[in-house]
Scaffold this active site. Sequence first.
Site, PDB file in Angstrom:
ATOM      1  N   ALA A 166       0.812  -1.230   0.000  1.00 36.18           N
ATOM      2  CA  ALA A 166       0.000   0.000   0.000  1.00 36.18           C
ATOM      3  C   ALA A 166       0.837   1.268   0.000  1.00 36.18           C
ATOM      4  CB  ALA A 166      -0.948  -0.004   1.196  1.00 36.18           C
ATOM      5  N   SER A 167       2.137   1.143  -0.166  1.00 36.66           N
ATOM      6  CA  SER A 167       2.964   2.354  -0.102  1.00 36.66           C
ATOM      7  C   SER A 167       2.817   3.203  -1.363  1.00 36.66           C
ATOM      8  CB  SER A 167       4.434   1.982   0.117  1.00 36.66           C
ATOM      9  OG  SER A 167       4.881   1.112  -0.896  1.00 36.66           O
ATOM     10  N   TYR A 227       2.932 -14.280 -14.701  1.00 37.73           N
ATOM     11  CA  TYR A 227       2.040 -13.251 -14.153  1.00 37.73           C
ATOM     12  C   TYR A 227       0.581 -13.612 -14.441  1.00 37.73           C
ATOM     13  CZ  TYR A 227       0.026  -8.636 -13.261  1.00 37.73           C
ATOM     14  OH  TYR A 227      -0.749  -7.599 -12.770  1.00 37.73           O
ATOM     15  N   LYS A 274      -2.312 -14.829 -11.619  1.00 36.58           N
ATOM     16  CA  LYS A 274      -3.570 -14.111 -11.390  1.00 36.58           C
ATOM     17  C   LYS A 274      -4.784 -15.010 -11.684  1.00 36.58           C
ATOM     18  CE  LYS A 274      -1.744 -10.092 -10.226  1.00 36.58           C
ATOM     19  NZ  LYS A 274      -1.893  -9.520  -8.875  1.00 36.58           N
TER      20      LYS A 274
HETATM   21  N1  LIG Z   1      -0.438  -1.293 -12.705  1.00 37.76           N
HETATM   22  C1  LIG Z   1      -1.098  -2.065 -13.541  1.00 37.76           C
HETATM   23  O1  LIG Z   1      -1.169  -1.794 -14.749  1.00 37.76           O
HETATM   24  C2  LIG Z   1      -1.825  -3.283 -13.019  1.00 37.76           C
HETATM   25  C3  LIG Z   1      -2.729  -3.929 -13.877  1.00 37.76           C
HETATM   26  C4  LIG Z   1      -3.413  -5.052 -13.423  1.00 37.76           C
HETATM   27  C5  LIG Z   1      -3.199  -5.512 -12.131  1.00 37.76           C
HETATM   28  N2  LIG Z   1      -2.309  -4.874 -11.324  1.00 37.76           N
HETATM   29  C6  LIG Z   1      -2.106  -5.426  -9.977  1.00 37.76           C
HETATM   30  O2  LIG Z   1      -2.347  -4.427  -8.997  1.00 37.76           O
HETATM   31  C7  LIG Z   1      -1.517  -4.639  -7.855  1.00 37.76           C
HETATM   32  C8  LIG Z   1      -0.781  -3.361  -7.525  1.00 37.76           C
HETATM   33  O3  LIG Z   1      -0.033  -2.975  -8.660  1.00 37.76           O
HETATM   34  P1  LIG Z   1       0.689  -1.543  -8.764  1.00 37.76           P
HETATM   35  O4  LIG Z   1       0.813  -1.246 -10.198  1.00 37.76           O
HETATM   36  O5  LIG Z   1       0.035  -0.571  -7.853  1.00 37.76           O
HETATM   37  O6  LIG Z   1       2.153  -1.936  -8.189  1.00 37.76           O
HETATM   38  P2  LIG Z   1       3.406  -1.023  -7.830  1.00 37.76           P
HETATM   39  O7  LIG Z   1       3.171   0.391  -8.205  1.00 37.76           O
HETATM   40  O8  LIG Z   1       4.590  -1.730  -8.412  1.00 37.76           O
HETATM   41  O9  LIG Z   1       3.449  -1.126  -6.220  1.00 37.76           O
HETATM   42  C9  LIG Z   1       3.698  -2.369  -5.647  1.00 37.76           C
HETATM   43  C10 LIG Z   1       3.478  -2.300  -4.146  1.00 37.76           C
HETATM   44  O10 LIG Z   1       3.602  -3.631  -3.645  1.00 37.76           O
HETATM   45  C11 LIG Z   1       4.611  -3.664  -2.643  1.00 37.76           C
HETATM   46  N3  LIG Z   1       5.211  -4.987  -2.675  1.00 37.76           N
HETATM   47  C12 LIG Z   1       5.765  -5.649  -3.726  1.00 37.76           C
HETATM   48  N4  LIG Z   1       6.201  -6.860  -3.336  1.00 37.76           N
HETATM   49  C13 LIG Z   1       5.902  -6.965  -2.009  1.00 37.76           C
HETATM   50  C14 LIG Z   1       6.100  -7.961  -1.031  1.00 37.76           C
HETATM   51  N5  LIG Z   1       6.715  -9.124  -1.335  1.00 37.76           N
HETATM   52  N6  LIG Z   1       5.680  -7.743   0.243  1.00 37.76           N
HETATM   53  C15 LIG Z   1       5.056  -6.579   0.575  1.00 37.76           C
HETATM   54  N7  LIG Z   1       4.849  -5.585  -0.315  1.00 37.76           N
HETATM   55  C16 LIG Z   1       5.270  -5.780  -1.583  1.00 37.76           C
HETATM   56  C17 LIG Z   1       5.542  -2.509  -2.950  1.00 37.76           C
HETATM   57  O11 LIG Z   1       6.249  -2.122  -1.775  1.00 37.76           O
HETATM   58  P3  LIG Z   1       7.830  -1.679  -1.830  1.00 37.76           P
HETATM   59  O12 LIG Z   1       7.913  -0.520  -2.770  1.00 37.76           O
HETATM   60  O13 LIG Z   1       8.182  -1.345  -0.410  1.00 37.76           O
HETATM   61  O14 LIG Z   1       8.577  -2.874  -2.358  1.00 37.76           O
HETATM   62  C18 LIG Z   1       4.514  -1.468  -3.414  1.00 37.76           C
HETATM   63  O15 LIG Z   1       3.888  -0.882  -2.291  1.00 37.76           O
HETATM   64  C19 LIG Z   1      -0.599  -5.815  -8.219  1.00 37.76           C
HETATM   65  O16 LIG Z   1      -1.107  -7.008  -7.656  1.00 37.76           O
HETATM   66  C20 LIG Z   1      -0.676  -5.875  -9.739  1.00 37.76           C
HETATM   67  O17 LIG Z   1      -0.435  -7.172 -10.240  1.00 37.76           O
HETATM   68  C21 LIG Z   1      -1.617  -3.776 -11.730  1.00 37.76           C
END
Ligand SMILES: NC(=O)c1ccc[n+]([C@@H]2O[C@H](COP(=O)([O-])OP(=O)(O)OC[C@H]3O[C@@H](n4cnc5c(N)ncnc54)[C@H](OP(=O)(O)O)[C@@H]3O)[C@@H](O)[C@H]2O)c1
Length: 252
Positions: free
Chosen positions: A13-14, A157, A161
């Site tokens: 959630a960061s 990936y 999912k």
């Molecule tokens: N963005 C897209 O286009 C998209 C599309 C479809 C689905 N999603 C899904 O949506 C979710 C969030 O994606 P996002 O794009 O917001 O990701 P993001 O911007 O890369 O942020 C990832 C977050 O997850 C944390 N994280 C990663 N690995 C972790 C672990 N092992 N333990 C605890 N925290 C962890 C990171 O913390 P740190 O920075 O401290 O590592 C960061 O807070 C994911 O499940 C992704 O698959 C994203």
Amino acid sequence: MNFNNKKVLITGASRGIGKATALAFAEKGATVGINYRSNTEQAQKTCAELPGNGHHLFKYDVSKKEETEALIKDFVSHYGKLDILVNNAGISIFHDIDEVDFEHWTNAWENTFKTNLFAVANTSYWAAQAMMKSGGGRIVNVSSRGAFRGEPTKPAYGASKAAMNAMSQSLAKKLAPYKIYVGVVAPGFTETEMAAVTLTSAERENLLRESPFQRMAQPKEVAHAVLFLASEGAEYASGTIIDVNGASYLRS
Ligand SMILES: NC(=O)c1ccc[n+]([C@@H]2O[C@H](COP(=O)([O-])OP(=O)(O)OC[C@H]3O[C@@H](n4cnc5c(N)ncnc54)[C@H](OP(=O)(O)O)[C@@H]3O)[C@@H](O)[C@H]2O)c1
């Protein structure tokens, strides 16, 4: 939607979708536990932006099974209960089968599954133990459009999912008698660091053409669907997968 007095834990959630979800819950009265893995400065910044009081940081790597137990136990001992768990943390690693060596291939599969699937199974296990004791709760898992349409450059990936979706539906059936409701949100490309890192500019152009909206999702649009599934009144939608992909990939 009202989340007054609700204690919500959001993994990853960061920043990105997790951060937008934390903001949306806090705006509706919830107290939010922000889980993150490494970037404490970013997590502190996010926490300070949340309206309301009592929000707290939980630095645990959910890809490690022992840390999932510690995370949920720490959250419950801090707040006294866990009402809502949002499994949002996820990773996305390129591993084109016609380009990478076997070591890269196997590492990509193992690491992707550890974070995107096993972490969700493990936090859900410990959350369910806590929620069964307290009389109920809600779990919302953040999946992806990639589960349905195929991910040629990141097959692990897409597979992680798809497995998350199946697991969520199994748990929705198993946990309903305990008043624990499980839902899934499946976003398309969303304007976050994950999307910025994994997309070339040509891919970005193509993606924009896939949706009649001709844009990516904003994180708060994904958060809106998460809040709906976690809200009072959405119980009978347990097991549902909500698409938030700008009509770019439609299923019926
Ligand atoms: N963005 C897209 O286009 C998209 C599309 C479809 C689905 N999603 C899904 O949506 C979710 C969030 O994606 P996002 O794009 O917001 O990701 P993001 O911007 O890369 O942020 C990832 C977050 O997850 C944390 N994280 C990663 N690995 C972790 C672990 N092992 N333990 C605890 N925290 C962890 C990171 O913390 P740190 O920075 O401290 O590592 C960061 O807070 C994911 O499940 C992704 O698959 C994203």
